[in-house]
Design a protein around this motif. Structure first.
Motif, short mmCIF file in Angstrom:
data_model
loop_
_atom_site.label_atom_id
_atom_site.label_comp_id
_atom_site.label_asym_id
_atom_site.label_seq_id
_atom_site.Cartn_x
_atom_site.Cartn_y
_atom_site.Cartn_z
N GLY A 168 0.82 -1.20 0.00
CA GLY A 168 0.00 0.00 0.00
C GLY A 168 0.84 1.24 0.00
O GLY A 168 2.07 1.20 0.09
N SER A 169 0.15 2.35 -0.14
CA SER A 169 0.84 3.63 -0.11
C SER A 169 0.22 4.48 0.98
O SER A 169 -0.94 4.28 1.34
N GLY A 170 0.99 5.38 1.51
CA GLY A 170 0.41 6.40 2.38
C GLY A 170 0.46 6.12 3.85
O GLY A 170 1.48 5.69 4.39
N LEU A 171 -0.67 6.36 4.51
CA LEU A 171 -0.68 6.50 5.97
C LEU A 171 -0.86 5.19 6.73
O LEU A 171 -0.89 5.19 7.95
N ILE A 172 -1.04 4.08 6.02
CA ILE A 172 -1.21 2.82 6.73
C ILE A 172 0.15 2.15 6.89
O ILE A 172 0.94 2.09 5.94
#
Lengths: 481, 481
Positions: free
Chosen positions: B295-299
């Protein structure tokens, strides 16, 4: 003379009833009315009869009989279509074949992540049945309490969750279709991957009943999201909305399930439809977004939403925002979106559109199209909203209140011409999710390239050489061969 | 006599060269060899010529000329197909049309989440170009260093990321196709939603060049995942593997991008191919899973993997597991999966299959099929592995080492009959992702229902009435009309 009598509507009604039975064949105009009037109530047509088969075999028998009698067939699901695809345009030559009685859920298998259901199942009831097994069928649209899955597939329905789960096409694993010759194409497999030659089911998805009658569908299911976070956000421009969308796609991974934009007028319209609706935010930002993140399992969705919003508010991309703190608040936020539509309906006859443009050009399109409308029709109001992730804009134009029916009709006609011109400049589509039906046929045909038309005509002749299936829908093909 | 001479291979070669030019037309057998031999090296065929157009216009000219000369066309991408769809079976009547020179990237637009590329782009190079813009094209398969995107689309390629991103079909926004009459279907839009009638591009996806030649493709892109967590897990049974999959789908939301199962023999085979490959786990569990979350980002993807594995190990569903701690370790885990394939190739001629069954029946299928093989061919070894989330099993059968070529061929033939019988009992597919081509045509035709065959023949006649496009591939259609 006898040939004329033999071919009269009365005679054909009698032939249908005699062979298929009175249980299946409706000919009483009162009883037929709800099938012959469209969802908006704009058009009321007629039909030789309404056929209501109870099984796939009944559908086969009906198709074969109609062919013999020289009658063509307009298939109909929940009759919630917006483009007159399920409403006859030759009442003396067509029957409506309603799938509403083919409504069994044949199987819901959570271990297989699949369901096999008949065409007449009502979407929301189906979603509930699937949810009882802990699973989720993502198709979600305004008409879900009335529309039926066969119609959703035949029109490749869109809705609010497309950005994450795709159009109906991407949710279909298999189809059972009664072909124009009355035989059955058995393609009801639940295989996730099957590359055995050309994928015939794709032909019927989105064909609006012009190639056959979908009688059952295998559906792809996902785990039921047990966490949903919903937020209403105020922004400074539609360009900021697009920046927010791009950032959300990246930062929220693929967990965003809705991202709708609305103009400030949405609040006014929603209040006109639902006067006691709580509006949790000032109505003076140029653009609003209704955003939903959802998921199941080990990820804290609410925390994800909060961290995402903290970042974008710190950067000034989002100016104001509220996160729903309860299911009731979530419902209220969605009621603004729905009430906006009802409010438009309350203002009377208006132009509705269903446009898509390349995602990167959405903000420019809305600006150009609204400007073109206000120049051509300064007394009208434009309302643009839609599904940002899909590049799908519903740019509607409301004539001034107090316009006569004729004045409104003239303004709507002009607005359509103006907006379609801008759509063409942006290489957009005049039907992002509603289909062509009969309402958009002329606009569609006008824009068809020769190679495209040639392929469509060849396909129609190949699969429905007698032109039995839904003539007048999508294209005016040459007469039967 | 002169008619015979006029129709000879030499005469037709001369006509092709004279009209299209020597730059485009190869007739030298040495130069043609790499196009005429299949990826596994099992089959070497020939052709009147190999045509290497540089543009869509060149393709149109080639198609028109071939029609005039009565030559049929076998389109070819990277020639990595596994079912002989791109290899002529009538060398004196067919040309190969290679798309390798149509390899421009016309546009990569991160803001539009799309790319428009020509058919001859090599998949891995394309993925790299797209990654440079921070975007991701999810198609991932073993041959990605050689296969070309046009071939991926024409065969609706699958691979390891299908469970999250879908088959190639779901990654395609638009197509440009040269039709069998030499005209161009312009469908290169990047619209995400477009319900203007029947979606013609669906016909060409998976048609293996039998309806036209794909010259360019619009692709759907997603944000580049910047976090990837990969784990190798040991389990007690294939039934436990299925339970783990269902739990992972739910608990890891939709963030799982690969979930491959392998037998313990995978380690032995991988070591035979790559002797110094580190194997980070004992080889004595009955079943293994290679699992990836991304995934990408805040997780925090790594944290998600750790929490998921903690739970399933506590419950005893997973007995042993390692999480890759570096990119090098991740590569090594995938090398086990790839080495397993190379190891099978090293053991000589063997039966490869590409089966799908309903997800809920995968474990039962593998048990039944392996049992049937061991009863019929007790000296052979079965190796079953594949893409769990897609119900896709590659059940391969290795004849005993030291078998003669004839012995091996006989055992492979018998194994195929046995396994296909089990596939049929499970309502499975004999081609989950590789297509039909020429290799599986007889097995496909044998299983076709009449309504299905009738539709395929009607389609072929409608779109390619002169039977110019890849005759012998997928189906043996009647001769040209």
């Amino acid at each position: 003379m006898s040939a004329d009598v033999g071919n009269s509507v009365g005679h054909r009604q009698a032939s249908l009833s005699a062979t298929l039975g009175n249980d299946i064949v409706l000919v009483d105009p009162e009883e037929m009315l709800r099938f012959c009037r469209d969802w908006h109530g704009d058009v009321t047509s007629g039909a030789i009869a309404v056929l209501r088969p109870r099984s796939t075999q009944d559908v086969c028998a009906a198709v074969k009989l109609c062919r013999e009698l020289g009658i063509s067939i307009v298939p109909q699901g929940g009759n919630t279509g917006l483009v007159l695809g399920g409403i006859p345009d030759q009442p003396d030559a067509q029957v409506i074949l309603s799938l509403e009685r083919l409504n069994s859920v044949r199987r819901i298998d959570a271990d297989d992540f699949s369901a096999v259901v008949e065409a007449g199942c009502v979407l929301s009831e189906l979603k509930d049945r699937i949810a009882e097994k802990g699973m989720f069928f993502p198709l979600a649209l305004g008409a879900q309490g009335s529309c039926r899955i066969g119609g959703n597939v035949a029109t490749n329905a869109g809705g609010i969750n497309v950005l994450r789960y795709g159009m109906t096409r991407e949710l279909v694993l298999g189809l059972e279709v009664v072909l124009p010759d009355g035989t059955v194409f058995n393609g009801l497999s639940t295989l996730r991957k099957d590359n055995r030659g050309i994928d015939l089911k794709q032909l019927f998805i989105g064909s609006e009943g012009t190639l056959g009658i979908i009688t059952a569908v295998s559906l792809k299911l996902t785990p039921l999201p047990d966490q949903i976070a919903t937020a209403l956000l105020g922004l400074n421009s539609l360009n900021d909305v697009m920046s927010l969308y791009r950032r959300a796609r990246r930062q929220c991974c693929d967990l965003m399930s809705a991202f709708e934009f609305m103009p400030p007028l949405a609040f006014t319209l929603a209040k006109e439809a639902i006067p006691d609706l709580p509006i949790p935010m000032a109505a003076d930002y140029p653009a609003y977004v209704l955003m939903e993140i959802s998921g199941s399992g080990l990820i804290d969705i609410s925390d994800l939403m909060q961290r995402f919003l903290a970042g974008v508010m710190e950067d000034g991309l989002v100016v104001d925002g509220v996160i729903a703190a309860s299911e009731a608040q979530t419902r209220n936020l969605w009621k603004i979106r729905e009430g906006m539509n009802e409010g438009q309906a309350k203002r009377g006859q208006h132009m509705r559109t269903d446009i898509s443009v390349p995602l990167s050009r959405l903000a420019d399109f809305v600006e150009d199209a609204e400007k073109a409308v206000s120049e051509a029709l300064p007394t009208c109001v434009s309302v643009s909203y839609g599904h940002v992730g899909d590049g799908n804009v519903h740019l509607n134009v409301l004539p001034p209140q107090g316009s006569s029916k004729e004045e409104a009709a003239a303004m709507i006609y002009q607005a359509k011409t103006v907006v379609n011109g801008v759509v063409d400049r942006f290489s957009g589509s005049i039907s992002a999710e509603h289909g062509i039906g009969r309402l958009k046929r002329a606009d569609f045909e006008e824009r068809l390239e020769p190679a495209h038309r040639h392929l469509l005509a060849a396909l129609k002749r190949a699969i429905d050489p007698s032109m039995v299936m839904n003539p007048g829908c999508q294209l005016n093909f040459p007469d039967r061969s």
